[in-house]
Design an enzyme around this catalytic site. Structure first.
Site, mmCIF file in Angstrom:
data_model
loop_
_atom_site.group_PDB
_atom_site.id
_atom_site.type_symbol
_atom_site.label_atom_id
_atom_site.label_comp_id
_atom_site.label_asym_id
_atom_site.label_seq_id
_atom_site.Cartn_x
_atom_site.Cartn_y
_atom_site.Cartn_z
ATOM 1 N N SER A 136 -12.522 -7.497 -46.893
ATOM 2 C CA SER A 136 -13.581 -8.451 -47.256
ATOM 3 C C SER A 136 -13.649 -8.526 -48.775
ATOM 4 O O SER A 136 -13.320 -7.545 -49.464
ATOM 5 C CB SER A 136 -14.931 -7.964 -46.739
ATOM 6 O OG SER A 136 -15.989 -8.731 -47.302
ATOM 7 N N TYR A 193 -21.458 -1.663 -45.227
ATOM 8 C CA TYR A 193 -20.356 -2.561 -44.828
ATOM 9 C C TYR A 193 -19.340 -2.682 -45.964
ATOM 10 O O TYR A 193 -18.130 -2.523 -45.766
ATOM 11 C CB TYR A 193 -20.903 -3.947 -44.463
ATOM 12 C CG TYR A 193 -19.819 -4.984 -44.216
ATOM 13 C CD1 TYR A 193 -19.112 -4.999 -43.026
ATOM 14 C CD2 TYR A 193 -19.492 -5.942 -45.187
ATOM 15 C CE1 TYR A 193 -18.106 -5.935 -42.785
ATOM 16 C CE2 TYR A 193 -18.489 -6.873 -44.979
ATOM 17 C CZ TYR A 193 -17.807 -6.871 -43.777
ATOM 18 O OH TYR A 193 -16.801 -7.794 -43.558
HETATM 19 P P1 NAD Z 1 -16.317 -11.784 -34.932
HETATM 20 O O1 NAD Z 1 -17.593 -11.050 -34.627
HETATM 21 O O2 NAD Z 1 -16.076 -13.117 -34.336
HETATM 22 O O3 NAD Z 1 -15.051 -10.862 -34.595
HETATM 23 C C1 NAD Z 1 -15.072 -9.480 -34.714
HETATM 24 C C2 NAD Z 1 -14.239 -8.926 -33.597
HETATM 25 O O4 NAD Z 1 -14.207 -7.497 -33.695
HETATM 26 C C3 NAD Z 1 -14.825 -9.266 -32.233
HETATM 27 O O5 NAD Z 1 -13.789 -9.727 -31.385
HETATM 28 C C4 NAD Z 1 -15.370 -7.939 -31.751
HETATM 29 O O6 NAD Z 1 -15.330 -7.784 -30.352
HETATM 30 C C5 NAD Z 1 -14.410 -6.955 -32.417
HETATM 31 N N1 NAD Z 1 -15.005 -5.635 -32.454
HETATM 32 C C6 NAD Z 1 -16.145 -5.243 -33.089
HETATM 33 N N2 NAD Z 1 -16.404 -3.960 -32.794
HETATM 34 C C7 NAD Z 1 -15.420 -3.520 -31.960
HETATM 35 C C8 NAD Z 1 -15.146 -2.307 -31.295
HETATM 36 N N3 NAD Z 1 -15.957 -1.235 -31.384
HETATM 37 N N4 NAD Z 1 -14.060 -2.227 -30.514
HETATM 38 C C9 NAD Z 1 -13.254 -3.291 -30.373
HETATM 39 N N5 NAD Z 1 -13.452 -4.479 -30.971
HETATM 40 C C10 NAD Z 1 -14.532 -4.591 -31.755
HETATM 41 O O7 NAD Z 1 -16.263 -11.813 -36.515
HETATM 42 P P2 NAD Z 1 -15.176 -12.370 -37.554
HETATM 43 O O8 NAD Z 1 -15.967 -13.022 -38.600
HETATM 44 O O9 NAD Z 1 -14.082 -13.099 -36.886
HETATM 45 O O10 NAD Z 1 -14.646 -10.974 -38.158
HETATM 46 C C11 NAD Z 1 -13.298 -10.547 -38.097
HETATM 47 C C12 NAD Z 1 -13.022 -9.606 -39.248
HETATM 48 O O11 NAD Z 1 -13.168 -10.297 -40.477
HETATM 49 C C13 NAD Z 1 -14.004 -8.418 -39.331
HETATM 50 O O12 NAD Z 1 -13.303 -7.256 -39.691
HETATM 51 C C14 NAD Z 1 -14.962 -8.835 -40.438
HETATM 52 O O13 NAD Z 1 -15.552 -7.731 -41.086
HETATM 53 C C15 NAD Z 1 -13.997 -9.576 -41.353
HETATM 54 N N6 NAD Z 1 -14.624 -10.514 -42.286
HETATM 55 C C16 NAD Z 1 -15.333 -11.575 -41.829
HETATM 56 C C17 NAD Z 1 -15.900 -12.467 -42.746
HETATM 57 C C18 NAD Z 1 -16.695 -13.674 -42.318
HETATM 58 O O14 NAD Z 1 -17.298 -14.320 -43.176
HETATM 59 N N7 NAD Z 1 -16.696 -14.053 -41.034
HETATM 60 C C19 NAD Z 1 -15.738 -12.224 -44.126
HETATM 61 C C20 NAD Z 1 -15.008 -11.128 -44.549
HETATM 62 C C21 NAD Z 1 -14.442 -10.282 -43.626
#
Ligand code: NAD
Length: 246
Positions: free
Chosen positions: A144, A157
């Site tokens: 991130s 986080y």
């Molecule tokens: P999202 O919530 O749609 O996806 C997150 C995924 O992680 C989900 O499929 C969830 O089931 C899985 N997950 C969470 N805990 C888990 C566990 N204990 N066991 C197995 N799976 C688990 O969110 P997203 O925005 O697509 O996030 C994906 C990645 O991107 C994450 O690592 C998040 O921190 C990172 N991220 C997101 C953003 C944003 O703005 N959306 C920005 C920076 C980083």
């Protein structure tokens, strides 16, 4: 090594992971789809992608982490690429120090920092085997922008993602030259995780040079660029639409 290259994408039934899974399938990979709970959506996505398998696993549990890698390889026969995308967040104002409890710190570290490392540890022999058979192996960690700037939904986080960035660099040194290890550091991405973050979305519209949040497809493009590179290792690709410049 026979057959298509295989990519395991964690957390790939929604958001960024879904975009990455679709992109890699489109690029000719056999994709191992993974989720913690949504098995129905996982099986449906694997069927939609065609040459794909689905494995359920809770990445907070070490036994599940090991089983995820082993079931993937048992079903596909090989592993060339690991994308550590799954992660958890949650908003805590940075100034509210008492709200960031030890339990929240531990939960975030388990899923955002320890799980990606443990999956690499389990995948290492399979990734090395792919590389030695002539199929370049790669790990991409989804970190991130909060990992590299004093920003983010909460201090625990941001710190968990900073740990993932440093782990990326340490593993890049340790696993070279067989396995390249890189990270993508997204800013705001339109996904279920950020559905209600209207103020943040306004910030990206007004302040970022790209004038918008990223789509999961924007981030998938960064991930495939890092996988396809034959030389880049230990890099953190910032994908925040240029917000850090303003
Ligand atoms: P999202 O919530 O749609 O996806 C997150 C995924 O992680 C989900 O499929 C969830 O089931 C899985 N997950 C969470 N805990 C888990 C566990 N204990 N066991 C197995 N799976 C688990 O969110 P997203 O925005 O697509 O996030 C994906 C990645 O991107 C994450 O690592 C998040 O921190 C990172 N991220 C997101 C953003 C944003 O703005 N959306 C920005 C920076 C980083």
């Amino acid at each position: 090594m026979a057959g298509k290259r295989v990519a395991l994408v964690t957390g790939s039934t929604s958001g960024i992971g879904l975009g990455i899974a679709r992109r890699l399938a489109n690029d000719g990979y056999c994709v191992a789809v993974h989720s913690r709970t949504s098995a129905e959506a996982g099986h449906a996505l694997a069927a939609e992608l065609g040459d794909a398998v689905y494995v359920q696993a809770d990445l907070a549990e070490d036994e599940d982490r090991r089983r995820l890698v082993h079931e993937t390889v048992a079903a596909t026969g090989r592993l060339d690429v690991l994308v550590n995308n799954a992660g958890i967040s949650g908003t805590i104002p940075h100034a509210d120090l008492q709200a960031a409890t030890p339990e929240i710190w531990r939960d975030l570290y388990e899923v955002n920092a320890i799980a990606p490392f443990r999956l690499v540890a389990e995948a290492e022999p399979h990734l090395r085997a792919a590389a030695r058979a002539g199929s370049p192996a790669a790990v991409v960690n989804v970190a991130s922008h909060a990992a590299v700037r004093p920003k983010g939904a909460s201090i625990p986080y941001a710190a968990s993602k900073a740990a993932l960035v440093h782990t990326t660099k340490l593993l890049a040194v340790t696993l070279a030259p067989d396995i390249r290890v890189n990270a993508v550091a997204p800013g705001l991405v339109d996904t279920p995780l950020t559905e209600t973050w209207e103020d943040t979305r306004a910030l990206w519209r007004e302040r970022s040079p790209m004038r918008r949040a990223a789509t999961p497809e924007d981030i998938a493009q960064c991930v495939t660029a890092l996988i396809d590179s034959t030389y880049i290792s230990g890099e953190v690709m910032m994908a925040d639409g240029g917000l850090n410049l303003t």
